[in-house]
Scaffold this active site. Sequence first.
Site, PDB file in Angstrom:
ATOM      1  N   ASP A 140      48.045 -29.942 -34.466  1.00 13.62           N
ATOM      2  CA  ASP A 140      46.945 -31.137 -34.583  1.00 13.62           C
ATOM      3  C   ASP A 140      45.704 -30.279 -35.486  1.00 13.62           C
ATOM      4  OD1 ASP A 140      47.815 -33.150 -33.208  1.00 13.62           O
ATOM      5  OD2 ASP A 140      47.226 -32.201 -31.173  1.00 13.62           O
ATOM      6  N   HIS A 149      40.764 -34.648 -34.073  1.00  9.44           N
ATOM      7  CA  HIS A 149      41.268 -33.722 -35.016  1.00  9.44           C
ATOM      8  C   HIS A 149      41.065 -33.929 -36.630  1.00  9.44           C
ATOM      9  CE1 HIS A 149      43.160 -32.195 -31.417  1.00  9.44           C
ATOM     10  NE2 HIS A 149      43.806 -33.224 -31.347  1.00  9.44           N
ATOM     11  N   GLU A 203      38.029 -33.360 -28.194  1.00 10.09           N
ATOM     12  CA  GLU A 203      38.532 -32.166 -28.324  1.00 10.09           C
ATOM     13  C   GLU A 203      37.126 -31.256 -28.664  1.00 10.09           C
ATOM     14  OE1 GLU A 203      39.026 -33.553 -32.565  1.00 10.09           O
ATOM     15  OE2 GLU A 203      39.470 -34.093 -30.455  1.00 10.09           O
ATOM     16  N   LYS A 248      45.095 -40.835 -29.226  1.00  9.02           N
ATOM     17  CA  LYS A 248      45.215 -40.197 -30.247  1.00  9.02           C
ATOM     18  C   LYS A 248      44.316 -41.092 -31.503  1.00  9.02           C
ATOM     19  CE  LYS A 248      47.464 -37.357 -31.504  1.00  9.02           C
ATOM     20  NZ  LYS A 248      47.114 -35.821 -31.219  1.00  9.02           N
ATOM     21  N   TYR A 269      40.839 -38.249 -29.146  1.00  7.48           N
ATOM     22  CA  TYR A 269      41.209 -37.069 -30.124  1.00  7.48           C
ATOM     23  C   TYR A 269      41.108 -37.510 -31.481  1.00  7.48           C
ATOM     24  CZ  TYR A 269      42.819 -34.857 -25.647  1.00  7.48           C
ATOM     25  OH  TYR A 269      42.672 -34.367 -24.089  1.00  7.48           O
ATOM     26  N   ARG A 317      51.301 -42.412 -24.126  1.00  6.40           N
ATOM     27  CA  ARG A 317      50.111 -42.477 -23.398  1.00  6.40           C
ATOM     28  C   ARG A 317      48.998 -43.640 -23.513  1.00  6.40           C
ATOM     29  NH1 ARG A 317      48.192 -36.459 -25.276  1.00  6.40           N
ATOM     30  NH2 ARG A 317      49.114 -37.252 -26.894  1.00  6.40           N
TER      31      ARG A 317
END
Length: 363
Positions: free
Chosen positions: A265, A91, A113, A70, A89, A10
């Site tokens: 995740d 996490h 998120e 990510k 993101y 991505r």
Amino acid sequence: MKEIKQAERRVALTPAGAQELVALGSDVLVEAGAGVGSGFSDDAYKVVGAQVVPAAEDVWQQSELLLKVKEPIEQEYPLIHADLTLFTYLHLAPDRAQTEAIVNSGATAIAYETVETADGHLPLLAPMSEIAGRLAAHAGAYFLQSPLGGPGVLMGGVTGVAPARILVIGGGVVGTGATRIALGNEGEVTILERSLERLHDLDQYFGSRARILMSDAIILEQELREADVVIGAVLVPGAVAPHLVTREMLGVMRPRSVIVDVAIDQGGCFETSHPTTHADPVFEVDGVLHYCVANMPGAVPVTATRALTNATLPYIRRLASVGVDAALAEDPGFARGLNVKDGEITYAPVAEAFAEGPSVGAW
């Protein structure tokens, strides 16, 4: 940025998104080859006015606002700097090394998120959750096959033979997506959910096509005994996922049944889970197959990249137009996305995760 996490294709911004930022007067830097895995050539970015630069270091060093998909991984930690705002993101709750790297760098980190809307929804997590949920059902169906370690059950059964039983733990966006696909494959689906309001919504949406039950410890164990596939779809925003299924509970499950832990995740909602990759997606514990890929939507980068940019671009435009501080100040929901600033963790569930560790059995 070109993502370097294993099998991650991505990209954080489509050429159309880059064009909008250029029109606002922003200088947009794109690492060479960043969009190729999502179907976008370097020329597609150049034609809309973005600058394509040869190396990741160029993007990191020259950027004030860095867009990723990510979280940064270990080899990227030295590139994080104090003048940078990282929007991706993250996490952080289950990842101490990454959290310490960002805190020590002095950078500002906004997590997709944990951004919220006024009514408490998670607009930047939702599109990837929808994709991950749908992929979870596909993964469950695939790994039911005997040559792959599963029990040898066809999800939809066949004339005169019962279909597979699918247990979905959590009835949010992930659980709904998983249920839709599993039902489409003619599986027999049970959803466990704790919110009474959400139970009503699920009942209206699925009706008699799925069994929709209030979750408790007894019901969970009963349903684990009968399931061929168990999909973990529980979310506590920004926090470490609760371990709803302990190792001891694996003992009641069917031999060679399949777990798909979409919550991986955030640490996973099965005690026995650990992150896996698309190249090596499964492992076995106590006769139960575990699928715990930490970037499931990366398997469908063309779809996922477009869905992600659709969601993130309004926030990116705001950051580019008025700056980070003003953008967060004018939108309390956006401000919920702020996880690290000035060397401090600013998001309570992340701070609590490092103070207390993961919860077990609580949801």
